[in-house]
Scaffold this motif. Structure first.
Motif, PDB file in Angstrom:
ATOM      1  N   ARG A   1       0.834  -1.211   0.000  1.00 40.67           N
ATOM      2  CA  ARG A   1       0.000   0.000   0.000  1.00 40.67           C
ATOM      3  C   ARG A   1       0.866   1.257   0.000  1.00 40.67           C
ATOM      4  NH1 ARG A   1      -2.910  -2.343   4.447  1.00 40.67           N
ATOM      5  NH2 ARG A   1      -4.631  -3.540   3.651  1.00 40.67           N
TER       6      ARG A   1
ATOM      7  N   GLU B   1       1.745   6.774  -6.736  1.00 39.88           N
ATOM      8  CA  GLU B   1       0.582   7.557  -7.130  1.00 39.88           C
ATOM      9  C   GLU B   1       0.848   9.050  -6.982  1.00 39.88           C
ATOM     10  OE1 GLU B   1      -3.496   8.343  -4.866  1.00 39.88           O
ATOM     11  OE2 GLU B   1      -3.291   6.274  -5.569  1.00 39.88           O
TER      12      GLU B   1
ATOM     13  N   LYS C   1       1.002   4.155  -2.866  1.00 38.95           N
ATOM     14  CA  LYS C   1       0.732   5.558  -2.531  1.00 38.95           C
ATOM     15  C   LYS C   1       1.889   6.451  -2.978  1.00 38.95           C
ATOM     16  CE  LYS C   1      -0.454   8.487   1.387  1.00 38.95           C
ATOM     17  NZ  LYS C   1      -0.661   8.541   2.835  1.00 38.95           N
ATOM     18  N   GLN C   2       3.129   5.989  -2.778  1.00 40.66           N
ATOM     19  CA  GLN C   2       4.288   6.776  -3.192  1.00 40.66           C
ATOM     20  C   GLN C   2       4.319   6.946  -4.705  1.00 40.66           C
ATOM     21  OE1 GLN C   2       7.314   4.340  -1.319  1.00 40.66           O
ATOM     22  NE2 GLN C   2       7.680   5.893   0.249  1.00 40.66           N
TER      23      GLN C   2
END
Length: 113
Positions: free
Chosen positions: A53, A60, A57-58
């Protein structure tokens, strides 16, 4: 007397290269689109769900940044954050110099009376 190490103390920390992280996130997105669970994907890759996750997130949040800037790892800091830290240190140094000069001006002003 010999003490026994706990299993947690003997584990070594695994390090993943930026390319592996990018490929893991790509696989995560592809497999999730086909309905595969995050837990299953994390077991396939032998990586924790939270870590997957975090990597997603990084990636994205980074538009067209280079992989080393997205996943710096091993104590390296992305270039923008590194520059910010350098500038913050410079501001702190200048503030200390300014405070010293003010104190010196007050001291010499008292001596000239």
């Amino acid at each position: 007397m010999m003490t026994e190490l706990s299993p947690r103390a003997t584990r070594t920390r695994r390090v993943y290269c930026a390319e592996f992280k990018q490929e893991a996130v790509r696989r995560l997105r592809d497999r999730r689109a086909h309905g595969v669970s995050l837990a299953h994907i994390s077991r396939e890759l032998d990586v924790s769900r939270d870590l997957l996750r975090l990597w997603a997130k990084q990636l994205e949040g980074a538009d067209a940044a280079a992989l080393p800037d997205i996943f710096p790892g091993q104590g390296r800091v992305p270039s923008a954050a590194e520059e910010l830290r350098r500038l913050q240190r410079e501001v702190q140094r200048l503030q200390q110099e300014n405070a010293f000069l003010k104190a010196a001006a007050v001291f010499f002003a008292k001596g000239s009376r």
